[in-house]
Scaffold this active site. Structure first.
Site, mmCIF file in Angstrom:
data_model
loop_
_atom_site.group_PDB
_atom_site.id
_atom_site.type_symbol
_atom_site.label_atom_id
_atom_site.label_comp_id
_atom_site.label_asym_id
_atom_site.label_seq_id
_atom_site.Cartn_x
_atom_site.Cartn_y
_atom_site.Cartn_z
ATOM 1 N N CYS A 86 -16.085 3.756 0.264
ATOM 2 C CA CYS A 86 -16.136 4.966 1.057
ATOM 3 C C CYS A 86 -16.370 6.268 0.214
ATOM 4 C CB CYS A 86 -14.642 4.784 1.501
ATOM 5 S SG CYS A 86 -14.504 5.880 3.233
ATOM 6 N N HIS A 181 -13.431 -0.113 3.926
ATOM 7 C CA HIS A 181 -12.542 -0.275 2.671
ATOM 8 C C HIS A 181 -12.230 -1.677 2.796
ATOM 9 C CE1 HIS A 181 -10.859 3.831 1.682
ATOM 10 N NE2 HIS A 181 -11.233 4.166 3.177
ATOM 11 N N GLU A 183 -10.475 -3.292 0.762
ATOM 12 C CA GLU A 183 -9.116 -3.791 0.287
ATOM 13 C C GLU A 183 -8.114 -3.995 1.294
ATOM 14 O OE1 GLU A 183 -9.269 0.788 0.066
ATOM 15 O OE2 GLU A 183 -10.801 -0.816 -0.247
ATOM 16 N N SER A 235 20.433 -4.337 -14.334
ATOM 17 C CA SER A 235 21.056 -3.678 -13.153
ATOM 18 C C SER A 235 21.154 -4.821 -12.022
ATOM 19 C CB SER A 235 20.324 -2.816 -12.363
ATOM 20 O OG SER A 235 18.961 -3.075 -11.950
ATOM 21 N N GLY A 236 20.511 -6.016 -12.294
ATOM 22 C CA GLY A 236 20.593 -7.242 -11.299
ATOM 23 C C GLY A 236 19.171 -6.780 -10.305
ATOM 24 N N GLY A 237 18.393 -5.592 -10.305
ATOM 25 C CA GLY A 237 17.275 -5.570 -9.657
ATOM 26 C C GLY A 237 16.177 -6.231 -10.172
ATOM 27 N N VAL A 238 15.170 -6.446 -9.421
ATOM 28 C CA VAL A 238 13.958 -7.076 -9.944
ATOM 29 C C VAL A 238 13.360 -6.817 -11.334
ATOM 30 C CG1 VAL A 238 11.373 -7.725 -9.162
ATOM 31 C CG2 VAL A 238 13.155 -7.577 -7.586
ATOM 32 N N ASP A 239 13.208 -5.545 -11.325
ATOM 33 C CA ASP A 239 12.353 -5.209 -12.537
ATOM 34 C C ASP A 239 13.167 -5.422 -13.861
ATOM 35 O OD1 ASP A 239 10.304 -4.067 -11.035
ATOM 36 O OD2 ASP A 239 11.029 -2.276 -10.961
ATOM 37 N N SER A 240 14.614 -4.958 -13.723
ATOM 38 C CA SER A 240 15.340 -5.138 -15.173
ATOM 39 C C SER A 240 15.690 -6.732 -15.323
ATOM 40 C CB SER A 240 16.642 -4.469 -15.124
ATOM 41 O OG SER A 240 17.583 -5.032 -14.102
ATOM 42 N N SER A 241 15.572 -7.418 -14.146
ATOM 43 C CA SER A 241 16.110 -9.127 -14.128
ATOM 44 C C SER A 241 14.827 -9.703 -15.017
ATOM 45 C CB SER A 241 16.363 -9.632 -13.015
ATOM 46 O OG SER A 241 17.362 -9.158 -12.233
#
Length: 525
Positions: A86, A181, A183, A235-241
């Site tokens: 584009c 585009h 993508e 924290s139990g969230g995705v990233d920290s887990s």
């Protein structure tokens, strides 16, 4: 010695398109590492990165404006394939001797382009054929300006009635430009085109896979921290887990996870985190029950932004106190992911990005001199989830709907009280349980319950009661920048409402939020 998974890599220069991160994610999905940089990088930076190919993103500016962004000239002198998307095609055309004009007709949305000349980019790729056998491609356009003359050493590969140069190519130099585009999913063969460019034209191997990313991360963690001790806020969230699991694999008992129970979590969430990471996976976890401390700090506060700041401040205080109790900890681990890094770079350079950053642990006491370990900082969220699966974390945990950092602190409107949190937890658990039972949970992007600090009259048996109101919220979205409210079946909503009113003593009315974003935000606060 682990394999060098960064050996083949694509450089994406960002001209400000809302889709630029999507381009990067698509390249990663093809098994190839890539990085996203601002368009005004230096020749030295490009040389140092040593890309196998370069993609020029779309952007909101007009190439016909005097001070509009341009690709560094070295991009076209580096001897690697270049793919302009584009705006990226338009600046490529202008910089190499073509011409771009502002068009009276904006082309936005679905279009069908006809392939008129052979090119390595689209050879054998088609959605349909014309009457005389020429390939047709279904694509997604989003542009005002258009190329009116291509550089002299390029050929026209595809066109539409209103866009004579929908694809252009210089096969010898391996330069390609598309006015649509590839993508986005609306361009049906877009992934095939990106694969053709990245894997065939740039000759990149598919080295970027979850198993190899894990091996690489573990090796890097071990090299960085050696035998030192590391602390992580879990924290139990995705990233920290996922960060916890990677570190545990790399350094075992030298990792200490601090789990702060702030009283603002979902029903039974603290127990689930402790059971899974402590009992099941055997991580070293310090559990800090801090509900009273958080709720007393929040007492009397109604302003959403002030509540966020209080929750963040108290978390840092509690985490710091626990960190100081541990002996000889040299490193702090954080679950920073690649969009956070992009956001920080954008803030530092003043260039706008559409990502809302999330904040991790934040400050540490000045007397604690710790290094930072960020094993996820090269990864997008979808990659983090795939790695989590590979590490043995349960699917339901990794693919759960987003939960705000301040937790129920911003889902209880106004002042946060323990009574309100307890009612909200139970109501929300019923909503989520019913969504899963009806096979609707994965069909919506996010669903949750909000506690409204208003009382409403209700009837129970022969008596009247005057109790609280909750609102159910469910949305469908691709990028969380815009969202539609989910059209859940009426009988389903009725079932959820009946269960909440009958099973949660203290709630007398359930409403359903039918606001889109914009104008409303997804969360109420």
């Amino acid at each position: 010695m682990t394999e060098n998974i960064h050996k083949h890599r694509i450089l994406i220069l960002d001209f400000g398109s809302q889709y630029t991160q999507l381009v990067a994610r698509r390249v990663r999905e093809l098994g190839v590492y890539c990085e996203l940089w601002a368009w005004d990088v230096t020749e030295a930076q490009i040389r140092d990165f040593n890309p196998s190919g370069i993609i020029l993103s779309g952007g909101p500016e007009s190439t016909t404006e005097e001070n509009s962004p341009r690709a560094p000239q070295y991009v076209f002198e580096a001897g690697v394939p270049v793919f302009g998307v584009c705006y990226g095609m338009q600046t490529m055309a202008m910089q190499l001797g073509g011409h771009v004009e502002a068009s009276n007709e904006r082309e936005f949305g679905y279009a069908q382009v006809e392939v008129v000349n052979d090119s390595a980019l689209v050879r054998g790729i088609e959605d349909a054929l014309t009457a005389d056998g020429k390939p047709l491609l279904d694509v997604w356009m989003s542009h005002g300006d258009k190329v009116t003359a291509i550089p002299s050493d390029f050929v026209t590969v595809a066109s539409t009635e209103s866009c004579p140069f929908a694809i252009m190519a210089n096969e010898e130099k391996r330069f390609y430009g598309v006015q649509f585009h590839p993508e986005v999913t609306h361009t049906r063969q877009g992934m095939h085109m990106l694969e053709r460019f990245v894997r065939d034209i740039c000759q990149c191997e598919a080295l970027w896979t979850p198993a190899k990313i894990i091996d690489d991360a573990v090796a890097r963690i071990r090299e960085q921290v050696g035998d030192d001790k590391v602390i992580l806020g879990l924290s139990g969230g995705v990233d920290s887990s996922v960060t916890a699991m990677l570190l545990h694999r790399a350094i075992g008992k030298n990792l200490t996870c601090v789990f702060v129970d702030n009283g603002l979590l979902r029903l039974n969430e603290a127990e689930q985190v402790l059971d899974m990471f402590g009992d099941h996976f055997g991580l070293n976890i310090v559990h800090v029950p801090a509900e009273d401390r958080f709720l007393s700090a929040l007492a009397g506060e109604n302003d959403p932004e002030a509540k966020r700041k209080i929750i963040g401040r108290v978390f840092v205080e509690v985490f710091d106190e626990e960190a100081l109790k541990l002996e000889d900890v040299k490193w702090l681990a954080q679950g920073t992911i690649y969009p956070d890094v992009i956001e920080s770079a954008a803030s530092a350079t003043g260039k706008a990005h559409v990502i809302k950053s999330h904040h991790n642990v934040g400050g540490l006491p000045k007397e604690m001199k710790m290094g930072l370990v960020e094993p996820l900082k090269e990864l997008f969220k979808d990659e983090v989830r795939k790695i989590g699966l590979e590490l043995g974390l349960p699917y339901d945990m990794l693919y759960r709907h987003p939960f705000p950092g301040p937790g129920l602190g911003v889902r209880v409107l106004g002042e946060v009280k323990k009574e309100y949190c307890d009612l909200l937890r139970r109501a929300d658990a019923i909503f989520i349980e019913e969504l899963r039972k009806a096979d609707l949970y994965d069909k919506v992007s996010q669903a949750f319950t909000v506690f409204l600090p208003v009382r409403s009259v209700g009837v129970m048996g022969d008596g009247r009661k005057y109790d609280w109101v909750v609102s159910l919220r469910a949305v469908e979205t691709i990028d969380f920048m815009t969202a539609h409210w989910a059209h859940l079946p009426y009988d389903f909503l009725g079932r959820v409402s009946n269960r909440i009113i009958n099973e949660v003593n203290g709630i007398s009315r359930v409403v359903y939020d039918i606001s889109g974003k914009p104008p409303a935000t997804i969360e109420w606060e």
